[in-house]
Scaffold this motif. Structure first.
Motif, PDB file in Angstrom:
ATOM      1  N   GLU A 470       0.842  -1.196   0.000  1.00 25.08           N
ATOM      2  CA  GLU A 470       0.000   0.000   0.000  1.00 25.08           C
ATOM      3  C   GLU A 470       0.879   1.247   0.000  1.00 25.08           C
ATOM      4  O   GLU A 470       2.017   1.237   0.472  1.00 25.08           O
ATOM      5  N   PHE A 471       0.298   2.324  -0.537  1.00 23.25           N
ATOM      6  CA  PHE A 471       1.053   3.581  -0.653  1.00 23.25           C
ATOM      7  C   PHE A 471       0.117   4.754  -0.413  1.00 23.25           C
ATOM      8  O   PHE A 471      -1.057   4.716  -0.811  1.00 23.25           O
ATOM      9  N   SER A 472       0.626   5.815   0.244  1.00 25.06           N
ATOM     10  CA  SER A 472      -0.153   7.026   0.495  1.00 25.06           C
ATOM     11  C   SER A 472       0.656   8.234   0.067  1.00 25.06           C
ATOM     12  O   SER A 472       1.871   8.311   0.332  1.00 25.06           O
ATOM     13  N   THR A 473      -0.019   9.197  -0.602  1.00 23.97           N
ATOM     14  CA  THR A 473       0.651  10.432  -1.015  1.00 23.97           C
ATOM     15  C   THR A 473       0.682  11.403   0.145  1.00 23.97           C
ATOM     16  O   THR A 473       0.134  11.147   1.233  1.00 23.97           O
ATOM     17  N   ILE A 474       1.287  12.569  -0.106  1.00 27.25           N
ATOM     18  CA  ILE A 474       1.397  13.557   0.970  1.00 27.25           C
ATOM     19  C   ILE A 474       0.040  14.139   1.354  1.00 27.25           C
ATOM     20  O   ILE A 474      -0.126  14.655   2.457  1.00 27.25           O
ATOM     21  N   ASN A 475      -0.962  14.060   0.444  1.00 29.48           N
ATOM     22  CA  ASN A 475      -2.309  14.530   0.793  1.00 29.48           C
ATOM     23  C   ASN A 475      -3.240  13.349   1.045  1.00 29.48           C
ATOM     24  O   ASN A 475      -4.448  13.417   0.820  1.00 29.48           O
ATOM     25  N   ASN A 476      -2.628  12.232   1.507  1.00 32.80           N
ATOM     26  CA  ASN A 476      -3.363  11.061   1.999  1.00 32.80           C
ATOM     27  C   ASN A 476      -4.214  10.379   0.936  1.00 32.80           C
ATOM     28  O   ASN A 476      -5.253   9.784   1.256  1.00 32.80           O
ATOM     29  N   ALA A 477      -3.811  10.406  -0.320  1.00 33.31           N
ATOM     30  CA  ALA A 477      -4.488   9.620  -1.348  1.00 33.31           C
ATOM     31  C   ALA A 477      -3.926   8.203  -1.296  1.00 33.31           C
ATOM     32  O   ALA A 477      -2.720   7.996  -1.337  1.00 33.31           O
ATOM     33  N   LYS A 478      -4.845   7.211  -1.182  1.00 29.22           N
ATOM     34  CA  LYS A 478      -4.441   5.830  -1.033  1.00 29.22           C
ATOM     35  C   LYS A 478      -4.262   5.177  -2.404  1.00 29.22           C
ATOM     36  O   LYS A 478      -5.040   5.427  -3.330  1.00 29.22           O
ATOM     37  N   GLY A 479      -3.236   4.344  -2.502  1.00 31.50           N
ATOM     38  CA  GLY A 479      -2.984   3.643  -3.757  1.00 31.50           C
ATOM     39  C   GLY A 479      -2.219   2.361  -3.530  1.00 31.50           C
ATOM     40  O   GLY A 479      -2.000   1.926  -2.390  1.00 31.50           O
ATOM     41  N   ILE A 480      -1.830   1.738  -4.628  1.00 34.24           N
ATOM     42  CA  ILE A 480      -1.078   0.481  -4.592  1.00 34.24           C
ATOM     43  C   ILE A 480       0.257   0.698  -5.303  1.00 34.24           C
ATOM     44  O   ILE A 480       0.297   1.207  -6.424  1.00 34.24           O
ATOM     45  N   LYS A 481       1.325   0.309  -4.614  1.00 30.22           N
ATOM     46  CA  LYS A 481       2.659   0.427  -5.188  1.00 30.22           C
ATOM     47  C   LYS A 481       3.139  -0.953  -5.620  1.00 30.22           C
ATOM     48  O   LYS A 481       3.168  -1.902  -4.824  1.00 30.22           O
TER      49      LYS A 481
END
Length: 544
Positions: A470-481
């Protein structure tokens, strides 16, 4: 009478039987007793068992226990040594071994051979069960690998200090020899042969060698003056020739008519050189009057040679001048070569110090340059791309480009925009894809991620290794790495190019966003670029 005889015979038989039993018991008692055992017959992978061998024997017997990997298929971890105790005049020796096995299964410890007084004995064999270690991942929570902990190194003198001391020592030696050579040149003025000889004779007269009775040193300097004059005027090997060789050469020149020197002058020179040899090598001590007489003879000899040896012609002087110029040019070339060699050696030493302290990669990148390092240290560009908007900071601006996507992903999107920089075969490749999701389609971020393998393979990737988290951006957008490694074929050599990659996938703002970074394996500067790109990704809500 018969009863008495029978009784006597029975007594003898009983005594003989008792004696036989005593001898048998003694022989049995002297026979070595061997016993082997293990402390457990069932272990888990990697656990250890203790194999013990106990020997009871006479104190005079030599006992040799098994050594090395004789317990195969079990592996000996450690030989624990032996203990010795005394029991009723006999020695009891106990030897222990630590054994293990890293594969599950049933194993048999073979019989072990023990040598006692050149006689071999065998122990029993043992069977050991090695079981797997079961891990219940449903009950046992899995934790990430802990990062490495930096342990402060103990104080030690850095290697560059020793290199610096070596350089300073070399510089000091070079300066010392340079100054010494310079002083030697200043002490030896460039004078014509006759003037130089007269100057040195005057210096010898002004010395206190005769007053101090240093006859040996006086004759050494006197003969050196005359030999040096002969070396410069007549025979260029006069300095290293023996007395007999030098006199023979002068007489040969005189007989050939090339040297009109008086016989008396040659005889005086021969007497002087022999007297000097005796003073230097036979501890002979001529008196002061003889020494002064020899000094006068040397002066007369030099003057006689000056008269009989013609002065060089103008052509000879020119040749001599050209020769001196050639010698001067050669000396200058040697100095230039020495300076260049010194600079090269100093450069090699500096490079060696940098390689030893900073590493070969630092020197290579600093001297020959590194493209990814230049990108990392250059001016980065922050920009917004496509719809839904993706804000990202990259070393170079991403240019709009058409990239073919999988059919399944195309069906899930209404359309997509693609931006990239670099090439997949280059040092660094950055790709950004963004597009709105088809409301009538069945968009699933997991399905989009599943198509990454086929997409990489279609671009020529081989031996693909994929990991996911799992991955999160600096503005807390969730994604998959998705990240890992793959091989590309080198278009020039045909060999493999090792690549690392990281693909970030998001399903934010009713759209699909994907950022891919590909770079050469073990490129530390590219890894820094990846971290910086990942930390800069922003997926802003369109309503905001």
């Amino acid at each position: 009478m018969n009863n008495r005889l029978t009784t006597t015979l029975n007594i003898y038989k009983a005594a003989a039987l008792l004696l036989f039993l005593l001898l048998s018991f003694q022989a049995f008692a002297q026979e070595p007793q061997i016993n082997a055992k293990i402390d457990s017959s069932s272990i888990k992978i990697g656990e250890q068992i203790i194999f013990s061998i106990e020997v009871e024997t006479d104190s005079t017997n030599l006992v040799v226990f098994p050594e090395g990997q004789t317990f195969d298929p079990m592996e000996m971890v450690e030989s624990l040594g032996s203990d010795t105790t005394t029991v009723e005049g006999r020695f009891r020796l106990l030897k222990k071994y630590s054994l293990t096995q890293f594969d599950s299964g049933a194993y048999t410890i073979p019989q072990q051979k023990i040598i006692i007084q050149n006689r071999e004995y065998l122990t029993d064999s043992f069977r050991v069960e090695v079981a797997d270690v079961k891990v219940d991942t449903t009950r046992q929570k899995m934790y990430p690998i802990k990062p490495a902990v930096d342990v402060p190194k103990p104080f030690s003198i850095p290697n560059w200090v020793w290199w610096l001391l070596a350089i300073l020592a070399l510089i000091g030696l070079a300066f010392y020899f340079f100054k010494r050579r310079k002083k030697r040149k200043e002490a030896e003025p460039e004078l014509p042969p006759y003037e130089q000889a007269m100057f040195e004779l005057k210096q010898l007269d002004n010395s206190s060698l005769l007053q101090d009775r240093e006859i040996k040193e006086y004759y050494s300097q006197l003969t050196f003056i005359v030999r040096k004059y002969l070396d410069r005027k007549i025979y260029d090997r006069a300095l290293e020739s023996t007395t007999s060789d030098l006199i023979a050469y002068l007489e040969l020149k005189k007989q050939a008519g090339e040297l009109s020197l008086k016989d008396k002058s040659i005889d005086n020179l021969q007497q002087l050189l022999r007297r000097a040899d005796l003073a230097k090598f036979a501890n002979s001590r001529p008196d002061v009057i003889t020494a002064k007489s020899d000094r006068t003879k040397v002066e007369h000899l030099i003057k006689d040679i000056r008269q009989v040896v013609p002065e060089p012609t103008e052509e000879e002087l020119m040749q001599d001048e050209n020769y001196r110029r050639e010698i001067l040019l050669k000396r200058r070339k040697r100095r230039i070569i020495a300076v260049i060699g010194g600079i090269l050696i100093l450069g090699i030493i500096v490079v060696a110090i940098l390689v030893n302290t900073k590493g070969f990669g630092f020197v290579k990148d600093s001297v020959f340059g590194n493209e990814t390092k230049e990108l990392l240290e250059g001016d980065w560009i922050k920009s917004e791309y496509g719809t839904p908007t993706v804000t990202i900071t990259t070393p170079e601006v991403l240019m709009r480009h058409d990239v073919k996507r999988g059919d399944e992903l195309q069906e899930m999107l209404l359309g997509s925009e693609t931006f990239d920089s670099g090439t997949l075969e280059g040092n660094l490749y950055i790709l950004l894809i963004t597009g709105p999701v088809n409301p009538q389609g069945d968009f699933d971020l997991e399905k989009a991620v599943d198509g990454i393998y086929e997409n990489l393979e279609s671009q020529g990737a081989r031996n693909i290794i994929m990991k996911e988290e799992e991955f999160s951006t600096i503005n807390n957008a969730k994604g998959i790495k998705v990240f890992g490694t793959f091989d590309l074929e080198n278009p020039i050599t045909g060999g493999p190019i090792k690549k690392e990659y990281a693909i970030l996938n998001f399903g934010e703002n009713s759209g699909f966003q994907q950022v891919m970074v590909v770079f050469d394996e073990d490129d530390e500067y590219a890894e820094e670029i990846l971290q910086r790109v990942e930390n800069s990704i922003e997926l802003r809500n369109q309503s905001n």
